[in-house]
Design a protein around this motif. Structure first.
Motif, PDB file in Angstrom:
ATOM      1  N   ASP A   1      19.125  64.791 -22.466  1.00 49.67           N
ATOM      2  CA  ASP A   1      19.171  64.571 -23.908  1.00 49.67           C
ATOM      3  C   ASP A   1      20.329  65.370 -24.470  1.00 49.67           C
ATOM      4  O   ASP A   1      20.531  66.539 -24.094  1.00 49.67           O
ATOM      5  N   ILE A   2      21.069  64.768 -25.370  1.00 44.85           N
ATOM      6  CA  ILE A   2      22.093  65.494 -26.120  1.00 44.85           C
ATOM      7  C   ILE A   2      21.546  65.722 -27.517  1.00 44.85           C
ATOM      8  O   ILE A   2      21.205  64.771 -28.218  1.00 44.85           O
ATOM      9  N   VAL A   3      21.418  66.983 -27.900  1.00 41.04           N
ATOM     10  CA  VAL A   3      20.831  67.344 -29.194  1.00 41.04           C
ATOM     11  C   VAL A   3      21.941  67.790 -30.138  1.00 41.04           C
ATOM     12  O   VAL A   3      22.734  68.678 -29.803  1.00 41.04           O
ATOM     13  N   ILE A   4      21.974  67.174 -31.305  1.00 39.69           N
ATOM     14  CA  ILE A   4      22.979  67.485 -32.315  1.00 39.69           C
ATOM     15  C   ILE A   4      22.281  67.912 -33.601  1.00 39.69           C
ATOM     16  O   ILE A   4      21.430  67.193 -34.119  1.00 39.69           O
ATOM     17  N   GLY A   5      22.636  69.078 -34.098  1.00 39.40           N
ATOM     18  CA  GLY A   5      22.172  69.510 -35.403  1.00 39.40           C
ATOM     19  C   GLY A   5      23.196  69.083 -36.438  1.00 39.40           C
ATOM     20  O   GLY A   5      24.354  69.502 -36.381  1.00 39.40           O
TER      21      GLY A   5
ATOM     22  N   VAL B   1      19.221  65.837 -35.378  1.00 37.26           N
ATOM     23  CA  VAL B   1      18.309  66.439 -36.340  1.00 37.26           C
ATOM     24  C   VAL B   1      19.100  66.806 -37.593  1.00 37.26           C
ATOM     25  O   VAL B   1      20.042  67.597 -37.524  1.00 37.26           O
ATOM     26  N   GLN B   2      18.732  66.213 -38.693  1.00 39.06           N
ATOM     27  CA  GLN B   2      19.408  66.502 -39.953  1.00 39.06           C
ATOM     28  C   GLN B   2      18.899  67.809 -40.536  1.00 39.06           C
ATOM     29  O   GLN B   2      17.686  68.036 -40.612  1.00 39.06           O
ATOM     30  N   ASP B   3      19.826  68.681 -40.913  1.00 37.64           N
ATOM     31  CA  ASP B   3      19.458  69.916 -41.594  1.00 37.64           C
ATOM     32  C   ASP B   3      18.552  69.556 -42.771  1.00 37.64           C
ATOM     33  O   ASP B   3      18.932  68.763 -43.629  1.00 37.64           O
TER      34      ASP B   3
ATOM     35  N   LYS C   1      25.471  59.440 -42.173  1.00 37.03           N
ATOM     36  CA  LYS C   1      26.325  58.316 -41.798  1.00 37.03           C
ATOM     37  C   LYS C   1      26.645  58.444 -40.310  1.00 37.03           C
ATOM     38  O   LYS C   1      27.362  59.366 -39.897  1.00 37.03           O
ATOM     39  N   ILE C   2      26.063  57.531 -39.508  1.00 34.92           N
ATOM     40  CA  ILE C   2      26.212  57.582 -38.049  1.00 34.92           C
ATOM     41  C   ILE C   2      26.710  56.230 -37.570  1.00 34.92           C
ATOM     42  O   ILE C   2      26.124  55.191 -37.908  1.00 34.92           O
ATOM     43  N   PRO C   3      27.788  56.176 -36.780  1.00 36.05           N
ATOM     44  CA  PRO C   3      28.294  54.884 -36.298  1.00 36.05           C
ATOM     45  C   PRO C   3      27.314  54.234 -35.329  1.00 36.05           C
ATOM     46  O   PRO C   3      26.484  54.905 -34.708  1.00 36.05           O
ATOM     47  N   GLU C   4      27.423  52.944 -35.186  1.00 35.99           N
ATOM     48  CA  GLU C   4      26.543  52.198 -34.288  1.00 35.99           C
ATOM     49  C   GLU C   4      26.990  52.342 -32.836  1.00 35.99           C
ATOM     50  O   GLU C   4      28.076  52.830 -32.539  1.00 35.99           O
ATOM     51  N   GLY C   5      26.105  51.925 -31.942  1.00 33.04           N
ATOM     52  CA  GLY C   5      26.457  51.909 -30.532  1.00 33.04           C
ATOM     53  C   GLY C   5      25.944  53.080 -29.731  1.00 33.04           C
ATOM     54  O   GLY C   5      26.338  53.265 -28.573  1.00 33.04           O
ATOM     55  N   PHE C   6      25.050  53.873 -30.316  1.00 32.36           N
ATOM     56  CA  PHE C   6      24.471  55.008 -29.605  1.00 32.36           C
ATOM     57  C   PHE C   6      22.956  54.825 -29.497  1.00 32.36           C
ATOM     58  O   PHE C   6      22.312  54.304 -30.400  1.00 32.36           O
ATOM     59  N   ASN C   7      22.407  55.294 -28.376  1.00 31.99           N
ATOM     60  CA  ASN C   7      20.968  55.312 -28.172  1.00 31.99           C
ATOM     61  C   ASN C   7      20.453  56.645 -28.691  1.00 31.99           C
ATOM     62  O   ASN C   7      20.663  57.695 -28.061  1.00 31.99           O
ATOM     63  N   LEU C   8      19.814  56.634 -29.856  1.00 31.79           N
ATOM     64  CA  LEU C   8      19.455  57.911 -30.456  1.00 31.79           C
ATOM     65  C   LEU C   8      18.156  57.844 -31.246  1.00 31.79           C
ATOM     66  O   LEU C   8      17.695  56.775 -31.644  1.00 31.79           O
ATOM     67  N   ASN C   9      17.580  59.020 -31.433  1.00 33.39           N
ATOM     68  CA  ASN C   9      16.482  59.236 -32.381  1.00 33.39           C
ATOM     69  C   ASN C   9      16.981  60.186 -33.444  1.00 33.39           C
ATOM     70  O   ASN C   9      17.573  61.228 -33.131  1.00 33.39           O
ATOM     71  N   LEU C  10      16.750  59.842 -34.699  1.00 33.70           N
ATOM     72  CA  LEU C  10      17.148  60.679 -35.823  1.00 33.70           C
ATOM     73  C   LEU C  10      15.904  61.292 -36.453  1.00 33.70           C
ATOM     74  O   LEU C  10      14.943  60.581 -36.773  1.00 33.70           O
TER      75      LEU C  10
ATOM     76  N   PHE D   1      14.469  71.900 -33.422  1.00 37.83           N
ATOM     77  CA  PHE D   1      13.481  70.834 -33.535  1.00 37.83           C
ATOM     78  C   PHE D   1      13.787  69.735 -32.514  1.00 37.83           C
ATOM     79  O   PHE D   1      12.872  69.129 -31.952  1.00 37.83           O
ATOM     80  N   GLY D   2      15.045  69.503 -32.246  1.00 40.01           N
ATOM     81  CA  GLY D   2      15.425  68.560 -31.196  1.00 40.01           C
ATOM     82  C   GLY D   2      14.981  69.025 -29.829  1.00 40.01           C
ATOM     83  O   GLY D   2      14.510  68.234 -29.009  1.00 40.01           O
TER      84      GLY D   2
END
Length: 349
Positions: A12-16, A41-43, A51-60, A87-88
């Motif tokens: 998993d790649i986790v992005i804050g 994970v949004q602050d 605003k996130i571009p398409e084409g990624f497999n992700l959970n927000l 949290f991610g």
């Protein structure tokens, strides 16, 4: 570098997300992120939609998700600012977690080739570490290296690696006083090297660019220590430094390795060091008490998991440091609450 087969479904790649528009960040990382599952994970203090571009497999995950999952566990656990990435970690069920700050882009090596930070972290985590005897050729498992004369053969199999600490080009991870005194200082040296941090040696772990084995050390990476005037920038926090010392104690006790070196990321400039100094100075002073405490910390034989270790560390923090400053007592309480939350979320699966 030896090639390691990476199973995409183990990562998993986790992005804050501390900025509302992730388009540029995500596009820069697309070649390396697109094959893996992402947790963003949004602050919770950031208003509006990301605003996130398409084409990624992700959970927000947003503030409503955090409130739903965490519930009334404790007011001591905060996922504000860079803490949102934790949290991610809590929600991930993958063996390996990679995390990069949203003000970083892929770095280029000495041949001007863009580096794959994700794959390098996985290589670091899936090859052995050598914390109990230092090899003067650094990582003996890479192509072109080996153990040097005098290295005990009984230690050459190494141990599992729990944490991979990457580095930064351009804006180094300096504290606010240093950056304020040297505003033009930049890190331009790319050193293609990995080393295992020796056992019983502390290090300042930064959450800017790390990978870790969640099964081994996941619970020890936690949002526990917050400054009274803590801000949003790396200069204004010490949470990852505190968490890093906790995880290093856990790794030493459980005989797990920690590596530092490549991969690099290119770190953008953000914030004002002089203004941040007003918020971070409190943490700079506290480190003078914190480091000796962690250097002398020893855990019991009964602590056999990361959860056990964090519980014992929390108890020692309360006992030894709790009377020095109320922030230490709050940190100990948060560590206990975090482990309860970690266990509860996983028990609910």
């Amino acid at each position: 570098m030896s090639q390691v087969i990476i199973k995409d479904d183990e990562v998993d790649i986790v992005i804050g997300a501390l900025q509302s528009d992730l388009t540029s960040f995500m596009e820069e990382w697309r070649p390396f992120f697109s094959r893996f599952h992402l947790i963003i994970v949004q602050d919770p203090d950031l208003k509006g939609d990301l605003k996130i571009p398409e084409g990624f497999n992700l959970n927000l995950y947003t503030k409503s998700d955090i409130d739903r999952v965490v519930g009334p566990v404790s007011n001591s656990i905060s996922f504000s600012g860079y803490s949102c990435r934790h949290f991610g970690y809590l929600m991930s069920r993958k063996k390996y977690i990679i995390t990069v700050d949203d003000d970083c882009t892929p770095a280029r090596d000495t041949n001007n080739k863009i580096t794959d930070a994700v794959s390098q972290h996985i290589i670091n985590l899936t090859t052995p570490a050598t914390p109990f005897f230092f090899n003067t050729l650094y990582d003996p498992y890479v192509d072109g290296s080996d153990f040097v004369r005098g290295y005990p053969f009984s230690l050459r199999t190494g141990v599992e690696c729990g944490l991979s600490c990457g580095l930064w080009l351009n804006l180094a991870d300096l504290d606010a006083p240093t950056q304020a005194l040297k505003p033009e200082l930049r890190n331009s040296r790319y050193v293609d090297m990995v080393l295992t941090v020796p056992a019983r040696t502390m290090l300042p772990v930064s959450g800017i660019n790390i990978g870790f084995n969640s099964e081994l050390v996941g619970p020890a990476l936690m949002p526990a220590f917050r400054l009274a005037k803590e801000g949003k920038l790396r200069w204004e926090t010490v949470e990852d430094i505190w968490s890093g010392m906790c995880v290093k104690v856990v790794c030493d006790h459980l005989k797990i390795g920690v590596k530092s070196g490549v991969p690099y990321v290119w770190r953008q400039e953000r914030g004002n060091a002089v203004e941040s100094l007003k918020k971070e100075w409190e943490g700079v002073k506290l480190m003078e008490d914190v480091v000796p405490f962690f250097q002398g910390l020893r855990l019991s034989e009964g602590a056999v998991t990361a959860e056990d270790c964090v519980g014992e560390i929390a108890s020692k923090v309360k006992e030894v440091l709790g009377g020095n400053d109320p922030m230490f007592a709050r940190a100990a309480e948060t560590m206990v609450e975090w482990i309860k939350l970690w266990k509860r979320v996983r028990a609910a699966e």
